[in-house]
Write a protein that holds these residues in place. Structure first.
Motif, mmCIF file in Angstrom:
data_model
loop_
_atom_site.group_PDB
_atom_site.id
_atom_site.type_symbol
_atom_site.label_atom_id
_atom_site.label_comp_id
_atom_site.label_asym_id
_atom_site.label_seq_id
_atom_site.Cartn_x
_atom_site.Cartn_y
_atom_site.Cartn_z
ATOM 1 N N UNK A 11 50.033 33.800 45.647
ATOM 2 C CA UNK A 11 51.620 33.816 45.402
ATOM 3 C C UNK A 11 51.716 33.157 44.028
ATOM 4 N N UNK A 12 50.744 32.510 43.499
ATOM 5 C CA UNK A 12 50.969 32.014 42.330
ATOM 6 C C UNK A 12 50.560 33.159 41.117
ATOM 7 N N UNK A 13 49.478 34.035 41.606
ATOM 8 C CA UNK A 13 49.325 35.219 40.687
ATOM 9 C C UNK A 13 50.187 36.318 40.838
ATOM 10 N N UNK A 14 50.877 36.434 41.698
ATOM 11 C CA UNK A 14 51.876 37.452 41.953
ATOM 12 C C UNK A 14 53.299 37.062 41.043
ATOM 13 N N UNK A 15 53.473 35.782 41.085
ATOM 14 C CA UNK A 15 54.430 35.211 40.501
ATOM 15 C C UNK A 15 54.510 35.293 39.030
ATOM 16 N N UNK A 16 52.878 35.112 38.317
ATOM 17 C CA UNK A 16 52.465 35.311 36.851
ATOM 18 C C UNK A 16 52.796 36.925 36.584
ATOM 19 N N UNK A 226 47.375 41.206 35.138
ATOM 20 C CA UNK A 226 47.747 39.879 34.965
ATOM 21 C C UNK A 226 47.308 39.072 36.603
ATOM 22 N N UNK A 227 47.529 39.906 37.768
ATOM 23 C CA UNK A 227 47.219 39.199 38.847
ATOM 24 C C UNK A 227 45.829 39.057 38.908
ATOM 25 N N UNK A 228 44.913 40.054 38.803
ATOM 26 C CA UNK A 228 43.508 39.799 38.750
ATOM 27 C C UNK A 228 42.905 38.484 37.956
ATOM 28 N N UNK A 229 43.517 38.385 36.663
ATOM 29 C CA UNK A 229 42.826 37.338 35.871
ATOM 30 C C UNK A 229 43.647 36.160 36.410
ATOM 31 N N UNK A 230 44.745 35.859 36.640
ATOM 32 C CA UNK A 230 45.155 34.593 37.259
ATOM 33 C C UNK A 230 44.588 34.153 38.533
ATOM 34 N N UNK A 234 42.622 30.732 39.008
ATOM 35 C CA UNK A 234 42.858 29.875 39.890
ATOM 36 C C UNK A 234 41.791 29.849 41.229
ATOM 37 N N UNK A 235 40.856 30.920 41.160
ATOM 38 C CA UNK A 235 39.951 30.835 42.384
ATOM 39 C C UNK A 235 38.689 29.835 41.670
ATOM 40 N N UNK A 236 38.454 30.060 40.479
ATOM 41 C CA UNK A 236 37.305 29.139 39.935
ATOM 42 C C UNK A 236 37.775 27.891 39.852
ATOM 43 N N UNK A 237 39.163 27.529 39.549
ATOM 44 C CA UNK A 237 39.364 26.062 39.466
ATOM 45 C C UNK A 237 39.448 25.344 41.197
ATOM 46 N N UNK A 238 39.624 26.247 41.959
ATOM 47 C CA UNK A 238 39.619 25.836 43.454
ATOM 48 C C UNK A 238 38.185 25.526 43.869
ATOM 49 N N UNK A 239 37.355 26.546 43.458
ATOM 50 C CA UNK A 239 36.105 26.528 43.912
ATOM 51 C C UNK A 239 35.205 25.194 43.353
ATOM 52 N N UNK A 240 35.625 24.734 42.038
ATOM 53 C CA UNK A 240 35.152 23.827 41.360
ATOM 54 C C UNK A 240 35.060 22.647 42.129
#
Length: 270
Positions: A11-16, A226-230, A234-240
């Motif tokens: 959802x956040x990536x789609x909004x971005x 934009x969707x892919x990079x966002x 966010x995935x890296x931040x979550x997995x961290x």
């Protein structure tokens, strides 16, 4: 609500992606510099190498965080297994012959106390994992409570193998939870996040001023990149921090410990 919380990254990536499209088509297409429109300052072919390098860097950092996440996935199951083993050792200690001649060796075991202690340890571990702070001053004294069960048995002359087994499983559980604490508290190095944010900003800025041959290509490529990079960021931040339970989409599965607690409540020394 669960549908939304389990898909926050998408959802956040789609909004971005939608935001970048709106900015480009409703703001940048009305701006120009010395007669040159802002939205087509450079050609797409000029910056493809930048996108390739950016994906490479994101891939390296994703691989680094995935290794910790894979290790974290094993921890709840291992903790639950050690708690299960401690429960079995308690059963053995209760049923095995007792040695010793002191007054404590002759008194009846307080099964309600043993049940409450193991339940308290299990509840405390679950609460600690669900907590945001992951306070070491909470978890390590809690783990020592299982050694108190071993001391309780030793004072009353119960089976030595059971006492040794409880201590070994307690030490193994301490190592696992120490690793969980370390993974949760020691986030990815700060310069790496600065690099990710810089790449993300550069990619977004380039997309805003890049010229495409057709409008459909503009909409598709801009939104997709934009969707892919966002999403990757966010995935890296979550997995961290896989033990950040507030992020329902990317966290370790605590079902092994929850199910152990359920079994404990239903059949342990009732």
């Amino acid at each position: 609500m669960k549908f939304i919380t389990n898909r926050t990254i998408i959802i956040k990536s789609l909004i971005a992606a939608l935001f970048i499209l709106i900015i480009k088509n409703f703001v940048f297409k009305h701006l120009n510099l010395y007669g040159q429109d802002f939205h087509d300052l450079i050609e797409l072919s000029d910056i493809t190498i930048i996108f390739t390098g950016a994906f490479f860097v994101f891939g390296l950092l994703l691989a680094a965080t995935m290794s910790d996440f894979k290790e974290s996935e094993r921890i709840p199951g291992e903790v639950a297994s050690n708690l299960e083993a401690i429960k079995d050792w308690i059963y053995l200690a209760i049923r095995a012959p007792r040695t010793g001649t002191s007054d404590l060796c002759k008194e009846e075991l307080d099964k309600a106390h043993l049940r409450n202690e193991l339940l308290a340890i299990t509840d405390g571990i679950i609460d600690w994992i669900y907590s945001k702070e992951k306070d070491s001053n909470v978890i390590f004294p809690l783990i020592r409570k299982s050694n108190e069960i071993a001391y309780y048995f030793a004072e009353r002359g119960l089976d030595k193998e059971a006492i040794k087994g409880i201590q070994e499983n307690t030490n193994a559980m301490r190592k696992q939870l120490t690793r969980a604490y370390s993974i949760s508290r020691n986030n990815f190095i700060k310069p790496a996040y600065i690099l990710l944010k810089s790449i993300l900003f550069i990619v977004m800025a380039l997309l805003l001023i890049t010229k495409f041959k057709t409008n459909p290509a503009d909409y598709l490529v801009t939104s997709a990149v934009t969707f892919l990079f966002c999403y990757l960021y966010l995935l890296i931040r979550g997995l961290d921090d896989p033990f950040d339970i507030s992020n329902d989409e990317i966290d370790v599965d605590l079902k092994p410990i929850d199910r152990f607690k359920h079994r404990l409540q239903n059949d342990f020394l009732n």
